[in-house]
Motif scaffolding. Sequence first.
Motif, PDB file in Angstrom:
ATOM      1  N   ASP A  46      16.695  -7.453   5.388  1.00  0.00           N
ATOM      2  CA  ASP A  46      16.210  -6.844   4.159  1.00  0.00           C
ATOM      3  C   ASP A  46      15.140  -5.830   4.530  1.00  0.00           C
ATOM      4  O   ASP A  46      14.055  -6.219   4.991  1.00  0.00           O
ATOM      5  CB  ASP A  46      15.623  -7.910   3.236  1.00  0.00           C
ATOM      6  CG  ASP A  46      15.036  -7.319   1.956  1.00  0.00           C
ATOM      7  OD1 ASP A  46      15.204  -6.101   1.726  1.00  0.00           O
ATOM      8  OD2 ASP A  46      14.404  -8.082   1.201  1.00  0.00           O
ATOM      9  N   PRO A  47      15.392  -4.528   4.365  1.00  0.00           N
ATOM     10  CA  PRO A  47      14.400  -3.523   4.765  1.00  0.00           C
ATOM     11  C   PRO A  47      13.051  -3.712   4.085  1.00  0.00           C
ATOM     12  O   PRO A  47      12.019  -3.346   4.658  1.00  0.00           O
ATOM     13  CB  PRO A  47      15.056  -2.201   4.346  1.00  0.00           C
ATOM     14  CG  PRO A  47      16.517  -2.482   4.322  1.00  0.00           C
ATOM     15  CD  PRO A  47      16.635  -3.911   3.869  1.00  0.00           C
ATOM     16  N   ALA A  48      13.044  -4.281   2.896  1.00  0.00           N
ATOM     17  CA  ALA A  48      11.786  -4.482   2.177  1.00  0.00           C
ATOM     18  C   ALA A  48      10.883  -5.497   2.876  1.00  0.00           C
ATOM     19  O   ALA A  48       9.677  -5.545   2.613  1.00  0.00           O
ATOM     20  CB  ALA A  48      12.057  -4.930   0.746  1.00  0.00           C
ATOM     21  N   ALA A  49      11.462  -6.306   3.769  1.00  0.00           N
ATOM     22  CA  ALA A  49      10.671  -7.311   4.476  1.00  0.00           C
ATOM     23  C   ALA A  49       9.920  -6.723   5.670  1.00  0.00           C
ATOM     24  O   ALA A  49       9.066  -7.397   6.253  1.00  0.00           O
ATOM     25  CB  ALA A  49      11.578  -8.449   4.953  1.00  0.00           C
ATOM     26  N   ILE A  50      10.217  -5.478   6.040  1.00  0.00           N
ATOM     27  CA  ILE A  50       9.547  -4.830   7.160  1.00  0.00           C
ATOM     28  C   ILE A  50       8.263  -4.177   6.658  1.00  0.00           C
ATOM     29  O   ILE A  50       8.301  -3.327   5.773  1.00  0.00           O
ATOM     30  CB  ILE A  50      10.463  -3.768   7.805  1.00  0.00           C
ATOM     31  CG1 ILE A  50      11.769  -4.407   8.275  1.00  0.00           C
ATOM     32  CG2 ILE A  50       9.754  -3.080   8.969  1.00  0.00           C
ATOM     33  CD1 ILE A  50      12.807  -3.402   8.735  1.00  0.00           C
ATOM     34  N   ARG A  51       7.112  -4.590   7.200  1.00  0.00           N
ATOM     35  CA  ARG A  51       5.846  -3.969   6.812  1.00  0.00           C
ATOM     36  C   ARG A  51       5.810  -2.530   7.302  1.00  0.00           C
ATOM     37  O   ARG A  51       6.160  -2.257   8.449  1.00  0.00           O
ATOM     38  CB  ARG A  51       4.661  -4.729   7.378  1.00  0.00           C
ATOM     39  CG  ARG A  51       4.429  -6.117   6.795  1.00  0.00           C
ATOM     40  CD  ARG A  51       4.220  -6.103   5.282  1.00  0.00           C
ATOM     41  NE  ARG A  51       3.200  -5.158   4.855  1.00  0.00           N
ATOM     42  CZ  ARG A  51       1.899  -5.434   4.789  1.00  0.00           C
ATOM     43  NH1 ARG A  51       1.435  -6.614   5.146  1.00  0.00           N
ATOM     44  NH2 ARG A  51       1.046  -4.527   4.357  1.00  0.00           N
ATOM     45  N   LYS A  52       5.378  -1.628   6.438  1.00  0.00           N
ATOM     46  CA  LYS A  52       5.277  -0.210   6.783  1.00  0.00           C
ATOM     47  C   LYS A  52       3.848   0.232   6.481  1.00  0.00           C
ATOM     48  O   LYS A  52       3.490   0.492   5.334  1.00  0.00           O
ATOM     49  CB  LYS A  52       6.299   0.601   5.988  1.00  0.00           C
ATOM     50  CG  LYS A  52       7.758   0.189   6.249  1.00  0.00           C
ATOM     51  CD  LYS A  52       8.719   1.007   5.389  1.00  0.00           C
ATOM     52  CE  LYS A  52      10.177   0.673   5.691  1.00  0.00           C
ATOM     53  NZ  LYS A  52      10.556  -0.647   5.145  1.00  0.00           N
ATOM     54  N   VAL A  53       3.033   0.298   7.523  1.00  0.00           N
ATOM     55  CA  VAL A  53       1.592   0.513   7.375  1.00  0.00           C
ATOM     56  C   VAL A  53       1.224   1.873   7.966  1.00  0.00           C
ATOM     57  O   VAL A  53       1.442   2.121   9.150  1.00  0.00           O
ATOM     58  CB  VAL A  53       0.802  -0.613   8.065  1.00  0.00           C
ATOM     59  CG1 VAL A  53      -0.697  -0.381   7.933  1.00  0.00           C
ATOM     60  CG2 VAL A  53       1.180  -1.971   7.482  1.00  0.00           C
ATOM     61  N   TYR A  54       0.654   2.731   7.140  1.00  0.00           N
ATOM     62  CA  TYR A  54       0.346   4.109   7.519  1.00  0.00           C
ATOM     63  C   TYR A  54      -1.112   4.205   7.960  1.00  0.00           C
ATOM     64  O   TYR A  54      -2.019   3.871   7.197  1.00  0.00           O
ATOM     65  CB  TYR A  54       0.584   5.008   6.301  1.00  0.00           C
ATOM     66  CG  TYR A  54       0.897   6.454   6.588  1.00  0.00           C
ATOM     67  CD1 TYR A  54       1.176   6.917   7.871  1.00  0.00           C
ATOM     68  CD2 TYR A  54       0.932   7.376   5.545  1.00  0.00           C
ATOM     69  CE1 TYR A  54       1.487   8.247   8.104  1.00  0.00           C
ATOM     70  CE2 TYR A  54       1.240   8.713   5.760  1.00  0.00           C
ATOM     71  CZ  TYR A  54       1.509   9.145   7.051  1.00  0.00           C
ATOM     72  OH  TYR A  54       1.805  10.472   7.263  1.00  0.00           O
ATOM     73  N   ASN A  55      -1.336   4.669   9.188  1.00  0.00           N
ATOM     74  CA  ASN A  55      -2.688   4.927   9.678  1.00  0.00           C
ATOM     75  C   ASN A  55      -3.135   6.298   9.192  1.00  0.00           C
ATOM     76  O   ASN A  55      -2.558   7.319   9.593  1.00  0.00           O
ATOM     77  CB  ASN A  55      -2.720   4.885  11.207  1.00  0.00           C
ATOM     78  CG  ASN A  55      -2.499   3.501  11.758  1.00  0.00           C
ATOM     79  OD1 ASN A  55      -3.028   2.527  11.258  1.00  0.00           O
ATOM     80  ND2 ASN A  55      -1.684   3.404  12.806  1.00  0.00           N
ATOM     81  N   LEU A  56      -4.136   6.332   8.332  1.00  0.00           N
ATOM     82  CA  LEU A  56      -4.578   7.572   7.707  1.00  0.00           C
ATOM     83  C   LEU A  56      -5.874   8.054   8.349  1.00  0.00           C
ATOM     84  O   LEU A  56      -6.935   7.482   8.145  1.00  0.00           O
ATOM     85  CB  LEU A  56      -4.814   7.351   6.205  1.00  0.00           C
ATOM     86  CG  LEU A  56      -3.604   6.880   5.397  1.00  0.00           C
ATOM     87  CD1 LEU A  56      -4.023   6.520   3.988  1.00  0.00           C
ATOM     88  CD2 LEU A  56      -2.527   7.959   5.383  1.00  0.00           C
ATOM     89  N   ASN A  57      -5.783   9.098   9.145  1.00  0.00           N
ATOM     90  CA  ASN A  57      -6.987   9.722   9.672  1.00  0.00           C
ATOM     91  C   ASN A  57      -7.281  10.965   8.833  1.00  0.00           C
ATOM     92  O   ASN A  57      -6.427  11.814   8.647  1.00  0.00           O
ATOM     93  CB  ASN A  57      -6.827  10.086  11.143  1.00  0.00           C
ATOM     94  CG  ASN A  57      -5.634  10.983  11.406  1.00  0.00           C
ATOM     95  OD1 ASN A  57      -4.502  10.584  11.147  1.00  0.00           O
ATOM     96  ND2 ASN A  57      -5.872  12.192  11.893  1.00  0.00           N
ATOM     97  N   GLY A  58      -8.471  11.034   8.273  1.00  0.00           N
ATOM     98  CA  GLY A  58      -8.814  12.143   7.396  1.00  0.00           C
ATOM     99  C   GLY A  58     -10.234  11.987   6.906  1.00  0.00           C
ATOM    100  O   GLY A  58     -11.050  11.283   7.506  1.00  0.00           O
ATOM    101  N   LEU A  59     -10.536  12.632   5.783  1.00  0.00           N
ATOM    102  CA  LEU A  59     -11.877  12.566   5.220  1.00  0.00           C
ATOM    103  C   LEU A  59     -11.812  12.618   3.699  1.00  0.00           C
ATOM    104  O   LEU A  59     -10.994  13.344   3.131  1.00  0.00           O
ATOM    105  CB  LEU A  59     -12.736  13.734   5.717  1.00  0.00           C
ATOM    106  CG  LEU A  59     -13.271  13.664   7.153  1.00  0.00           C
ATOM    107  CD1 LEU A  59     -13.956  14.976   7.509  1.00  0.00           C
ATOM    108  CD2 LEU A  59     -14.231  12.493   7.320  1.00  0.00           C
ATOM    109  N   ILE A  60     -12.694  11.854   3.057  1.00  0.00           N
ATOM    110  CA  ILE A  60     -12.883  11.926   1.605  1.00  0.00           C
ATOM    111  C   ILE A  60     -14.005  12.930   1.359  1.00  0.00           C
ATOM    112  O   ILE A  60     -15.162  12.695   1.724  1.00  0.00           O
ATOM    113  CB  ILE A  60     -13.228  10.547   1.034  1.00  0.00           C
ATOM    114  CG1 ILE A  60     -12.116   9.545   1.368  1.00  0.00           C
ATOM    115  CG2 ILE A  60     -13.452  10.622  -0.466  1.00  0.00           C
ATOM    116  CD1 ILE A  60     -12.472   8.101   1.079  1.00  0.00           C
ATOM    117  N   THR A  61     -13.654  14.061   0.762  1.00  0.00           N
ATOM    118  CA  THR A  61     -14.601  15.170   0.585  1.00  0.00           C
ATOM    119  C   THR A  61     -14.538  15.670  -0.855  1.00  0.00           C
ATOM    120  O   THR A  61     -13.551  15.448  -1.558  1.00  0.00           O
ATOM    121  CB  THR A  61     -14.265  16.320   1.538  1.00  0.00           C
ATOM    122  OG1 THR A  61     -12.919  16.763   1.287  1.00  0.00           O
ATOM    123  CG2 THR A  61     -14.382  15.893   2.990  1.00  0.00           C
TER     124      THR A  61
END
Length: 237
Positions: free
Chosen positions: A163-178
Amino acid sequence: MSYLTARTKQVVFVPAVVNLPLRPPAMLAKAAASLDLLSGGRLRLGLGAGAFWEAIVAMGGPRRGKKEAVDALAEAMEVIRAMWSGHRSARAGGGHYKVAGVHPGPAPSADLGIWLGAYGPRMLTLTGRKADGWLPTLSFLGPDRLGEAIQRIDDAGQQAGRDPAAIRKVYNLNGLITPASKGPFHGPAQQWAEEITALVRDLGMNGFVYWPDQDHQRQLALFAREVVPVVRRNLAT
């Protein structure tokens, strides 16, 4: 991570990602399982096929081409799973890594899985077929390319009977809140919340890690106070 797990009670830790060519998978599996148990199940094992090959060779590790590196990673995953199996003896692997008749253990918690930092077609297919999670990073894979990569993972998972929904998909977000917007994940907190919400709703991403480019403590506080609650409200509606 050993130090931090001893100092915390709820935080989940993920190396993003372990450079496999410098760490024998059977020993890595035992170390990860031990830390997982000691921390109360708060470890996920992030693996990479290898990077910075000149440095790897300088430290006595192998030099591998792309195909060989992916083949070795697939074998390492088999070895690690066998070492976590709780069986009386483990046999797994192939030409790069192999265990034969070794007594595995300790058996980790059910939450300890293998997450891959994957970008190429073969790595994405391997993720869909055999991994528990996927850990792409914004600077290596922009939002405009996420959909195609996710589709390859999901297709591979379905073909493997998962089940593809069972695979965790975690995005590493490098950026800035400005205050002013300068592009994806570089702008006001409201922009961040909208972009994260869209990635969940439109593409099926289900986890995010914030790596501020600078001003770390203040940026993490902004993320926690002004981005996370808005995303949760958006998704709840």
